[in-house]
Design an enzyme around this catalytic site. Sequence first.
Site, PDB file in Angstrom:
ATOM      1  N   LYS A  22       0.838  -1.211   0.000  1.00  0.00           N
ATOM      2  CA  LYS A  22       0.000   0.000   0.000  1.00  0.00           C
ATOM      3  C   LYS A  22       0.871   1.258   0.000  1.00  0.00           C
ATOM      4  O   LYS A  22       0.631   2.189  -0.774  1.00  0.00           O
ATOM      5  CB  LYS A  22      -0.908  -0.036   1.238  1.00  0.00           C
ATOM      6  CG  LYS A  22      -1.902   1.104   1.326  1.00  0.00           C
ATOM      7  CD  LYS A  22      -3.114   0.711   2.124  1.00  0.00           C
ATOM      8  CE  LYS A  22      -2.855   0.650   3.624  1.00  0.00           C
ATOM      9  NZ  LYS A  22      -2.717   1.968   4.254  1.00  0.00           N
ATOM     10  N   ARG A  27       3.042   5.995  -3.174  1.00  0.00           N
ATOM     11  CA  ARG A  27       4.192   6.831  -3.568  1.00  0.00           C
ATOM     12  C   ARG A  27       4.449   6.756  -5.061  1.00  0.00           C
ATOM     13  O   ARG A  27       4.931   7.716  -5.659  1.00  0.00           O
ATOM     14  CB  ARG A  27       5.424   6.399  -2.754  1.00  0.00           C
ATOM     15  CG  ARG A  27       5.312   6.857  -1.282  1.00  0.00           C
ATOM     16  CD  ARG A  27       6.168   6.019  -0.376  1.00  0.00           C
ATOM     17  NE  ARG A  27       6.237   6.522   0.995  1.00  0.00           N
ATOM     18  CZ  ARG A  27       5.303   6.327   1.938  1.00  0.00           C
ATOM     19  NH1 ARG A  27       4.201   5.650   1.645  1.00  0.00           N
ATOM     20  NH2 ARG A  27       5.455   6.821   3.155  1.00  0.00           N
ATOM     21  N   GLY A  94      -4.946   7.837   5.625  1.00  0.00           N
ATOM     22  CA  GLY A  94      -4.035   8.767   6.292  1.00  0.00           C
ATOM     23  C   GLY A  94      -2.832   9.094   5.416  1.00  0.00           C
ATOM     24  O   GLY A  94      -2.353  10.228   5.387  1.00  0.00           O
ATOM     25  N   ASP A 315       1.882  -1.251  11.794  1.00  0.00           N
ATOM     26  CA  ASP A 315       0.570  -1.665  11.275  1.00  0.00           C
ATOM     27  C   ASP A 315       0.226  -3.112  11.630  1.00  0.00           C
ATOM     28  O   ASP A 315      -0.877  -3.574  11.362  1.00  0.00           O
ATOM     29  CB  ASP A 315       0.530  -1.497   9.754  1.00  0.00           C
ATOM     30  CG  ASP A 315       0.490  -0.026   9.360  1.00  0.00           C
ATOM     31  OD1 ASP A 315       0.134   0.814  10.200  1.00  0.00           O
ATOM     32  OD2 ASP A 315       0.829   0.274   8.197  1.00  0.00           O
ATOM     33  N   LYS A 342      -4.485   5.531  14.918  1.00  0.00           N
ATOM     34  CA  LYS A 342      -4.583   4.877  13.610  1.00  0.00           C
ATOM     35  C   LYS A 342      -6.039   4.964  13.128  1.00  0.00           C
ATOM     36  O   LYS A 342      -6.804   5.773  13.628  1.00  0.00           O
ATOM     37  CB  LYS A 342      -4.082   3.436  13.702  1.00  0.00           C
ATOM     38  CG  LYS A 342      -2.586   3.348  13.980  1.00  0.00           C
ATOM     39  CD  LYS A 342      -1.787   3.949  12.840  1.00  0.00           C
ATOM     40  CE  LYS A 342      -0.313   4.001  13.102  1.00  0.00           C
ATOM     41  NZ  LYS A 342       0.413   4.746  12.062  1.00  0.00           N
ATOM     42  N   ARG A 346      -6.354   1.499  18.131  1.00  0.00           N
ATOM     43  CA  ARG A 346      -6.143   0.047  18.011  1.00  0.00           C
ATOM     44  C   ARG A 346      -5.850  -0.624  19.350  1.00  0.00           C
ATOM     45  O   ARG A 346      -6.034  -1.834  19.485  1.00  0.00           O
ATOM     46  CB  ARG A 346      -5.038  -0.252  16.989  1.00  0.00           C
ATOM     47  CG  ARG A 346      -5.522  -0.013  15.570  1.00  0.00           C
ATOM     48  CD  ARG A 346      -4.503  -0.343  14.520  1.00  0.00           C
ATOM     49  NE  ARG A 346      -5.124  -0.227  13.195  1.00  0.00           N
ATOM     50  CZ  ARG A 346      -4.458  -0.069  12.063  1.00  0.00           C
ATOM     51  NH1 ARG A 346      -3.141  -0.019  12.068  1.00  0.00           N
ATOM     52  NH2 ARG A 346      -5.098   0.016  10.917  1.00  0.00           N
TER      53      ARG A 346
HETATM   54  C1  S3P Z   1       2.383   4.792   6.265  1.00  0.00           C
HETATM   55  C2  S3P Z   1       2.915   5.151   7.458  1.00  0.00           C
HETATM   56  C3  S3P Z   1       2.401   4.682   8.762  1.00  0.00           C
HETATM   57  C4  S3P Z   1       1.462   3.494   8.596  1.00  0.00           C
HETATM   58  C5  S3P Z   1       0.493   3.684   7.469  1.00  0.00           C
HETATM   59  C6  S3P Z   1       1.238   3.869   6.154  1.00  0.00           C
HETATM   60  C7  S3P Z   1       2.991   5.319   5.025  1.00  0.00           C
HETATM   61  O1  S3P Z   1       1.684   5.729   9.380  1.00  0.00           O
HETATM   62  O2  S3P Z   1       0.763   3.269   9.796  1.00  0.00           O
HETATM   63  O3  S3P Z   1      -0.362   2.574   7.354  1.00  0.00           O
HETATM   64  O4  S3P Z   1       2.697   4.801   3.916  1.00  0.00           O
HETATM   65  O5  S3P Z   1       3.776   6.270   5.106  1.00  0.00           O
HETATM   66  P1  S3P Z   1       2.405   6.806  10.351  1.00  0.00           P
HETATM   67  O6  S3P Z   1       3.307   7.624   9.517  1.00  0.00           O
HETATM   68  O7  S3P Z   1       1.274   7.603  10.927  1.00  0.00           O
HETATM   69  O8  S3P Z   1       3.130   5.979  11.380  1.00  0.00           O
END
Ligand code: S3P
Length: 429
Positions: A22, A27, A94, A315, A342, A346
Site C-alpha cells: 500500500k 508513492r 491517512g 501496522d 490509527k 487500536r
Molecule cells: C504509512 C505510514 C504509517 C502506517 C500507514 C502507512 C505510510 O503511518 O501506519 O499505514 O505509507 O507512510 P504513520 O506515519 O502515521 O506511522
Amino acid sequence: MNTITIRPAASVKGEITVPGDKSISHRSIMLGAIANGTTSVRGFLRGGDNMATMGAFRAMGVRIDDDGETVVIQGKGLHGLSEPSDVIDCGNSGTTIRLITGLLAGQSFFSVVTGDQYLRKRPMKRVVEPLTRMGARILGRNQGSLAPLAISGGSLNAIGYESPVSSAQVKSAIMLAGLYADGDTSVREPSLSRDHSERMFRLFGATLETFDSGVTVKGGVELQGQDITVPGDISSATFFMVAALITPGSELLIRNVGVNPTRTGAIDILRAMGGDIQLLDQRELSGEPVADILVRSSRLKGCAIAGSVVPRAIDEFPAICVAAACAEGVTTVREARELRVKETDRISAMATNLRTLGVPVEECDDGMTINGVERLSGGSVESFGDHRIAMSLAVAALVSTDGITIADTGCVATSFPTFFPLLEKVSRG
Ligand code: S3P
C-alpha cells in the site's frame, strides 16, 4: 454493514501471494505525477486507499490509465499539477491526506483535502505545523489540527525538522514539500520509520542524503518517470503469517513479499515469540528487498515489545495481539501510543475484542498487556471501521472454539479486497 462469520480451521496450508504494498503504491502515483515522462507501475494495489490517491491526482489534471495489469501515469513535472475544481476526498487514507498535504504545500494554487468520518478525527497538526513553518498557509478545524484542511501553497523555505513522532507520513509530507523548497530540507525522527519515500525518491532521481534516523532532500530537482514493480505488502502477509503460526499442522508459503528492514518488525517479534518463519530467495525489486516467506505452525511464547521495533511493526499490532492471545504467558506492548491514532484506537479496539474472546487484557496509555489463553472462545466482535482490526479477528477465528462473527467488514477493501476469499482458500476445515 457487512457481517462475516469465520469458522475454526484444522490447518492453514498452501502457497499464496498477497496484493501489492500500500505504501509503495501510493508513492508510485505521487512521484509519477510530478516526474517528467511516463511512469508505469505493475503490482499496484487497487484498494480503497490507493484509489483515493489516484482520484486525487486525476483531479489535479494528471492522466492515469489502468488496464488492470499496469497503471500508467503521464507525469506533469514538478510544476505541472493544476488546481482541483473541488474538494479532494482522501477517504479513509491517512497516507493520502498527509502526503498530499505536503505536496500541495508546494503548489501555487488553492486546495481542500478531507476524508471519511474516521480520517476527520485523526491528527493533522503533525504535518500542518512543519509545513506552515516552511511557509504554506493551511487552515483546518480545531486550529488546523483536523481535516478538512484548506491549503494555499507556493514558494517554500527549507527547514530542519525534528519530528516528535516516528512517522513515515510526517517524514514523507516534509520530503515532498522539500522538493519545492529553496535549499536542503531535513527531517529527523526519534527512530527510523519506513523508508519507502527515501528509496523511491532516489529511484526517480531526487538528490537526497540519509543519516541514522533522518533524511535531507534538495529542493528544485526534477524527477524522471520510472518503471516500478510493487512487491506484496508485508502488512497483508502478516495476517497469513499469524494464521499459519497459531493454527496447528500449518505450512504456508507467501511468495513475493516486500521485506524492507524498516517494515519487518513483525517478523522479528513473531520469531522472538518462537515462530518458525523463514525468508527464502531474497532479492531486490525496484529498489526494495523482496523474499518468499515460509511459515510453519509454532508454539508461541509471550514477549516484551517496545523501542525501535515499534515503528517497524506499527501496522501489524492487531495481528501481533492475536498471536499474543494464543501464546503461552504474557506479552507486553509499550511505547506504542501511536496505535491510538490509527484508523481507530487500536489499543482499545483490540483490548475490547480480545476480552470478548476470553483473553485477559490490560490497557495502558502507550500499550497493553495480554495474557495468552489455551483456546480463544468465540463470539461477536466489531471492526470499529478499521480494516486491520477486522482481518486480525478473522485470523483469531481460525483457532476459536465456536467461530467468530465480525461486524462491519466492508473496511477490509481499503487495503486487501481479496482477503476473505484468500483466507478461505488456505484454511482447511
Ligand atoms: C504509512 C505510514 C504509517 C502506517 C500507514 C502507512 C505510510 O503511518 O501506519 O499505514 O505509507 O507512510 P504513520 O506515519 O502515521 O506511522
